[in-house]
Design a protein around this motif. Structure first.
Motif, PDB file in Angstrom:
ATOM      1  N   PRO A 176       6.859  -9.910  20.218  1.00 42.38           N
ATOM      2  CA  PRO A 176       6.066 -11.103  20.576  1.00 42.38           C
ATOM      3  C   PRO A 176       4.881 -11.363  19.659  1.00 42.38           C
ATOM      4  CG  PRO A 176       6.547  -9.755  22.513  1.00 42.38           C
ATOM      5  CD  PRO A 176       6.953  -8.948  21.331  1.00 42.38           C
ATOM      6  N   GLY A 177       4.390 -10.330  18.967  1.00 39.05           N
ATOM      7  CA  GLY A 177       3.221 -10.508  18.109  1.00 39.05           C
ATOM      8  C   GLY A 177       3.552 -10.990  16.709  1.00 39.05           C
ATOM      9  N   ILE A 178       4.822 -11.146  16.402  1.00 42.12           N
ATOM     10  CA  ILE A 178       5.218 -11.541  15.044  1.00 42.12           C
ATOM     11  C   ILE A 178       4.835 -12.999  14.792  1.00 42.12           C
ATOM     12  CG2 ILE A 178       7.542 -12.433  15.496  1.00 42.12           C
ATOM     13  CD1 ILE A 178       8.481 -10.719  13.108  1.00 42.12           C
ATOM     14  N   ARG A 179       4.519 -13.317  13.539  1.00 39.79           N
ATOM     15  CA  ARG A 179       4.151 -14.685  13.161  1.00 39.79           C
ATOM     16  C   ARG A 179       4.725 -14.998  11.779  1.00 39.79           C
ATOM     17  NH1 ARG A 179       3.300 -14.567  17.703  1.00 39.79           N
ATOM     18  NH2 ARG A 179       1.473 -15.221  18.916  1.00 39.79           N
ATOM     19  N   PHE A 180       5.004 -16.292  11.545  1.00 39.86           N
ATOM     20  CA  PHE A 180       5.469 -16.768  10.243  1.00 39.86           C
ATOM     21  C   PHE A 180       4.471 -17.786   9.717  1.00 39.86           C
ATOM     22  CE2 PHE A 180       9.676 -16.757  12.723  1.00 39.86           C
ATOM     23  CZ  PHE A 180       9.824 -15.382  12.596  1.00 39.86           C
ATOM     24  N   SER A 181       4.341 -17.825   8.397  1.00 41.93           N
ATOM     25  CA  SER A 181       3.556 -18.910   7.792  1.00 41.93           C
ATOM     26  C   SER A 181       4.458 -20.112   7.526  1.00 41.93           C
ATOM     27  CB  SER A 181       2.906 -18.446   6.487  1.00 41.93           C
ATOM     28  OG  SER A 181       3.889 -18.058   5.539  1.00 41.93           O
ATOM     29  N   ILE A 234      14.617 -20.308  19.325  1.00 36.36           N
ATOM     30  CA  ILE A 234      13.607 -19.965  18.309  1.00 36.36           C
ATOM     31  C   ILE A 234      12.367 -20.840  18.481  1.00 36.36           C
ATOM     32  CG2 ILE A 234      13.078 -20.137  15.835  1.00 36.36           C
ATOM     33  CD1 ILE A 234      16.020 -19.240  15.330  1.00 36.36           C
ATOM     34  N   PHE A 235      12.574 -22.146  18.606  1.00 37.38           N
ATOM     35  CA  PHE A 235      11.428 -23.059  18.665  1.00 37.38           C
ATOM     36  C   PHE A 235      10.753 -23.045  20.032  1.00 37.38           C
ATOM     37  CE2 PHE A 235      13.606 -24.566  14.894  1.00 37.38           C
ATOM     38  CZ  PHE A 235      12.539 -24.676  14.023  1.00 37.38           C
ATOM     39  N   ASP A 236      11.489 -22.760  21.069  1.00 38.71           N
ATOM     40  CA  ASP A 236      10.840 -22.601  22.377  1.00 38.71           C
ATOM     41  C   ASP A 236       9.864 -21.434  22.348  1.00 38.71           C
ATOM     42  OD1 ASP A 236      12.081 -24.737  23.502  1.00 38.71           O
ATOM     43  OD2 ASP A 236      13.046 -23.636  25.128  1.00 38.71           O
ATOM     44  N   GLN A 237      10.228 -20.368  21.650  1.00 38.83           N
ATOM     45  CA  GLN A 237       9.331 -19.215  21.561  1.00 38.83           C
ATOM     46  C   GLN A 237       8.138 -19.504  20.653  1.00 38.83           C
ATOM     47  OE1 GLN A 237      11.537 -15.168  21.687  1.00 38.83           O
ATOM     48  NE2 GLN A 237      13.031 -16.544  20.758  1.00 38.83           N
ATOM     49  N   ILE A 238       8.388 -20.195  19.559  1.00 34.52           N
ATOM     50  CA  ILE A 238       7.320 -20.482  18.599  1.00 34.52           C
ATOM     51  C   ILE A 238       6.261 -21.405  19.207  1.00 34.52           C
ATOM     52  CG2 ILE A 238       6.878 -21.792  16.464  1.00 34.52           C
ATOM     53  CD1 ILE A 238       9.326 -20.459  15.264  1.00 34.52           C
ATOM     54  N   LYS A 239       6.664 -22.251  20.154  1.00 35.86           N
ATOM     55  CA  LYS A 239       5.710 -23.173  20.775  1.00 35.86           C
ATOM     56  C   LYS A 239       4.592 -22.446  21.518  1.00 35.86           C
ATOM     57  CE  LYS A 239       8.826 -27.124  21.182  1.00 35.86           C
ATOM     58  NZ  LYS A 239       9.664 -27.969  22.070  1.00 35.86           N
ATOM     59  N   GLU A 240       4.786 -21.162  21.798  1.00 37.79           N
ATOM     60  CA  GLU A 240       3.758 -20.369  22.473  1.00 37.79           C
ATOM     61  C   GLU A 240       2.676 -19.910  21.496  1.00 37.79           C
ATOM     62  OE1 GLU A 240       3.937 -19.414  26.080  1.00 37.79           O
ATOM     63  OE2 GLU A 240       5.082 -21.253  25.752  1.00 37.79           O
ATOM     64  N   TRP A 241       2.937 -20.019  20.210  1.00 46.03           N
ATOM     65  CA  TRP A 241       1.992 -19.515  19.221  1.00 46.03           C
ATOM     66  C   TRP A 241       0.802 -20.467  19.064  1.00 46.03           C
ATOM     67  CZ3 TRP A 241       5.684 -17.984  14.569  1.00 46.03           C
ATOM     68  CH2 TRP A 241       6.589 -17.020  15.025  1.00 46.03           C
ATOM     69  N   ASN A 242      -0.388 -19.888  18.932  1.00 45.38           N
ATOM     70  CA  ASN A 242      -1.581 -20.710  18.687  1.00 45.38           C
ATOM     71  C   ASN A 242      -1.600 -21.242  17.261  1.00 45.38           C
ATOM     72  OD1 ASN A 242      -2.650 -20.355  21.297  1.00 45.38           O
ATOM     73  ND2 ASN A 242      -3.557 -18.382  20.714  1.00 45.38           N
TER      74      ASN A 242
END
Length: 871
Positions: free
Chosen positions: A256-261, A284-292
């Motif tokens: 869950p802590g992974i991030r992409f630029s 993939i995009f449903d999960q990414i939407k949680e990222w600040n």
């Protein structure tokens, strides 16, 4: 000055492209070019040729600001065909250079064959061309320049949200690779991720990154990985993730802590396909939407007329046009073999007509046409033949092979020996390779497919029989393609897939023209008749629709009714042809409700389910499953609940031992798989895998076959040894011919394919299915056992994924070696591996071993994961 809202120049160029005389000339050019292919003679008059060159010169200078510049495409078609017909004509070369320069194509030209007086204008134009060439240099690439609209695409990659489509030949993946390479070499910080549609492409793209970046990877603290298991949290650096959508979704879910630029979705047209695989893009995009801090996102697809549709995955409701480029730096000539009417026709793209070339007598088989044309196309480097099914591709490869001699070529013999070692000596591909032909199908081992592709690029293989693997973005540059059907398996090619397929010839940097031979069926009503091909060629591409649109009001109502009752099985839809996709979409919808996310599925169902009804559904499901709604979209809550019950009741305590009394533990493995089938309800959710429509005895025999194959695989047997086992098992005289094929009589249908080859194909095909299907269930079992405090010591998920129960071989594969190479290194571990207190180290002597795969892979691993080697 403007006319009807258009600049006068645009107006004039449009009329020029529709000029009746030009259309007549193009018909004549297409006809004469085709005649030249068949008998080597072309009969354009001097006036026709010169007028065509004048049109090409004018059209090549089209001033349209649109990316969709068909005038330039017509100019390219003219000079490409004339260059083949008149290779030594100075006037053709002169105008060809002008047209290519108009495409900003500064690739090296052949000797021009003409001289120009060095006037001031000539010198000034030459200086401008050199300036443009340097100005269009790809960032970070001293010897490479953008061609055509590549610079527009490259610059668009900087956008926060970007979606583009372009011709197959435009080099989309190449541009993405060069963009990431430029960023890495210039000190970029952050992870890059790129999704590709197949495991074979993972290997190709990963290797390209490692080869091109070289020492820049370690110097800039980057590593290229292709599997979630390779993501090591103790690595203090950045990553380039090259993964299928399934793997990338799992990576994000497990970390869950992974991030992409930056995230690149290559071949994004896959999101429109009505298969359950498309769901992973949504996840993939449903999960990414949680990222600040969300990443930049780029979608890349071939030919899609409305690429902006993919932006809806990031911003629901978003649907701008996106960037569509139709100006192509290469062109194709289409020729139709009408086997029903016994006539050959040339198709002209401008008039959209098929022009008769000549008739032929008797009936021509597909293989006969291919053989005949192969003799006429002797100067071509590589020729592809597309089939809708694997058995037809292999069968015709054998038929053609019978007519060809062995070439006694050292490189081909080495490739044949390689395939003999990696697959089996009795595999028919071994003999075909020695004759300079091959087949390229999905179940071939990745290393074998890569070697075939390399041999094709090098011109060693003159003929490659292919299936739909060509649609997966495989880079197989060829001069000619024969299309034998408009089918793809049991379905039909879409127009997008068809155009993507024929776009495989005439590849940028390889050739500016390719020939497409379209072979019809023998009957008038064949699905692949002349009219069907003409419809594909002349029609317009439909706008792309996301696969979620498979949910119509009727299906939405059924989903609503089922979920309101706390039922996640959707029995009312189980006979729907898209049941698997609809079910997965409903599981993602439940997850969106649970996490209060606004995704494309929820947006789609909002037309049928209002907010109050959503609350009711969520409450009902939470009550039904005790607030333990499943988060993994591979499973529904009823499956997970049943598994947890079996674990708590100690009915599932772990995986069986692989061996019992020094023999493979078949009985317990079969019992374990049957138990999983009951727990996870395979008769509904994996009906094709288990063949649930067959009687119980056949289903149990299928499970027993799978148990045997699984045990052989996870215990580390090589593919060749597994094939040996299967060949003995399926011996027609003394064995069980139904092994691995309990339903259909494959051998009766394909008389040209040897029984051993049929058996070997069955092994490779089933191994792939076992990894894909059983893999996700084994992972779920491992996860739930671990949560219960009984983490398995013998993790069959890892064993199946890596094809071994050896910790050393698993570690080697996680470091970048293939399964086969890890076996070689383990067999020679006394010389090649040192065990230290904190783990293993590999000796650098491994780069000098006599196994070509081990040596080549070592070069990549030493660049990508240098710390595993002894210093």
């Amino acid at each position: 000055m403007e006319k009807n809202g258009k600049k006068l120049g645009e107006y004039l160029y449009e009329h020029l492209a529709n000029n009746e005389y030009l259309i007549k000339l193009m018909d004549d050019l297409s006809l004469q070019y085709a005649l030249g292919l068949f008998n080597g003679t072309c009969k354009l008059t001097s006036k026709q040729k010169n007028d065509l060159l004048k049109f090409a010169d004018l059209l090549g200078k089209s001033i349209s600001d649109q990316e969709n510049n068909e005038q330039k495409n017509t100019a390219l078609r003219i000079v490409a065909m004339l260059s083949k017909m008149y290779p030594n004509d100075p006037s053709v070369r002169l105008i060809s250079n002008e047209v290519l320069t108009g495409f900003n194509n500064f690739l090296p030209r052949k000797r021009q064959g003409y001289s120009l007086v060095p006037t001031i204008d000539y010198l000034w134009n030459g200086a401008l061309r050199e300036y443009q060439k340097k100005k269009r240099q790809i960032p970070g690439q001293a010897s490479l320049s953008f061609i055509g609209k590549q610079d527009i695409i490259f610059n668009s990659l900087e956008n926060e949200l970007n979606s583009f489509s372009a011709p197959t030949s435009m080099g989309k993946t190449f541009l993405i690779e060069k963009y990431i390479e430029f960023k890495v070499k210039n000190g970029s910080i952050g992870n890059f991720a790129i999704t590709v549609p197949s495991r074979a492409l993972i290997t190709e793209v990963k290797s390209k990154f490692i080869d091109d970046l070289g020492t820049s990877l370690s110097e800039n603290h980057y590593r290229v990985i292709s599997h979630p298991e390779e993501y090591w949290l103790d690595y203090e650096g950045n990553f380039i993730f090259v993964m299928t959508p399934e793997r990338l979704s799992a990576l994000i879910y497990q970390n869950p802590g992974i991030r992409f630029s930056h995230l690149f979705i290559d071949e994004s047209q896959k999101i429109t396909e009505t298969t359950s695989r498309s769901i992973f893009y949504y996840e993939i995009f449903d999960q990414i939407k949680e990222w600040n801090d969300p990443p930049k996102v780029t979608f890349a697809a071939p030919l899609v007329p409305n690429p902006g549709v993919f932006k809806q995955l990031v911003e629901t409701g978003k649907g701008d046009k996106g960037l569509q480029i139709t100006e192509s730096p290469v062109t194709q000539v289409k020729i139709i073999f009408d086997r029903y009417a016994n006539i050959i026709l040339a198709y002209d793209d401008l008039s959209k007509k098929a022009i008769p070339i000549f008739s032929f007598e008797g009936s021509w088989t597909t293989s006969g046409i291919v053989l005949s044309m192969l003799n006429k196309l002797e100067d071509s480097k590589c020729n592809l033949v597309y089939y809708g099914s694997k058995k037809n591709a292999i069968s015709d490869a054998v038929v053609v092979g019978r007519q060809l001699p062995e070439l006694d070529n050292k490189e081909l013999n080495e490739l044949a020996d390689y395939i003999s070692r990696k697959i089996h000596p009795n595999y028919i591909l071994v003999d075909l390779i020695r004759k300079g032909i091959a087949f390229h199908t999905g179940e071939l081992p990745i290393n074998v497919r890569i070697r075939i592709e390399e041999a094709c690029r090098e011109g060693l293989l003159k003929l490659v029989f292919c299936t739909s693997t060509l649609l997966e973005g495989v880079n197989l540059p060829a001069d000619n393609i024969f299309v034998t059907t408009l089918h793809n398996g049991k379905g039909k090619l879409s127009r997008l897939d068809f155009l993507n397929l024929i776009g495989r010839v005439g590849r940028l940097g390889h050739s500016m023209i390719g020939n497409v031979f379209l072979i019809t069926g023998e009957s008038e009503k064949s699905h692949s008749n002349r009219e069907a091909y003409l419809s594909m060629l002349a029609g317009k591409l439909n706008k792309a629709k996301l696969s979620v649109t498979v949910i119509k009001p009727t299906q939405a109502a059924a989903i609503k009714q089922s979920l309101e009752q706390g039922n996640v099985r959707l029995e009312d839809l189980k006979d729907h042809r898209n049941y698997n996709l609809i079910r997965k979409l409903s599981l993602l919808y439940i997850k969106e409700l649970k996490n209060n996310r606004s995704g494309v599925v929820r947006e789609r169902l909002a037309k049928s389910i209002n907010p109050d009804e959503e609350k009711k559904i969520l409450q009902t499901l939470q009550n039904r499953y005790s607030d333990m709604l499943e988060d993994d979209i591979n499973f529904s809550s009823d499956q997970s609940e049943k598994l947890r019950e079996k674990i708590s009741q100690e009915d599932v305590r772990g995986y069986p031992d692989i061996y019992k009394d020094e023999k493979l533990n078949l009985s317990e493995t079969k019992a374990f798989l049957l138990k999983l089938s009951e727990i996870f309800d395979w008769k509904i959710y994996e009906s094709d895998f288990i063949k649930s429509k067959e009687d119980k005895k056949i289903q149990e025999k299928i499970v027993e076959d799978d148990a045997k194959l699984t045990l052989l695989w996870i215990s580390g047997y090589s593919l060749r040894k597994i094939c040996d086992f299967a060949i003995k098992m399926r011996n027609p005289k003394s064995g069980d011919t139904g092994f691995l094929n309990r339903v259909s009589k494959y051998n009766d249908e394909v008389p040209n394919i040897t029984w051993d080859t049929i058996t070997i194909n069955a092994v490779m095909n089933r191994l792939q299915k076992l990894q894909f299907v059983l893999g996700k269930y084994f992972l779920k079992v491992t996860q739930e056992l671990t949560k219960s405090g009984a983490a398995p010591q013998n993790d069959w998920y890892k064993f199946l994924e890596y094809g071994t129960d050896s910790d050393l071989r698993i570690w080697l594969q996680q470091s970048g070696y293939s399964r086969e190479s890890s076996e070689y290194i383990e067999e020679h571990k006394d010389e090649l591996v040192i065990e230290e207190f904190d783990g293993w180290k590999v000796s650098k002597l491994v780069q000098y071993v006599d196994d070509i795969d081990v040596a080549n892979e070592t070069k990549e691993v030493m660049v990508n994961v240098p710390e595993i080697f002894l210093s």
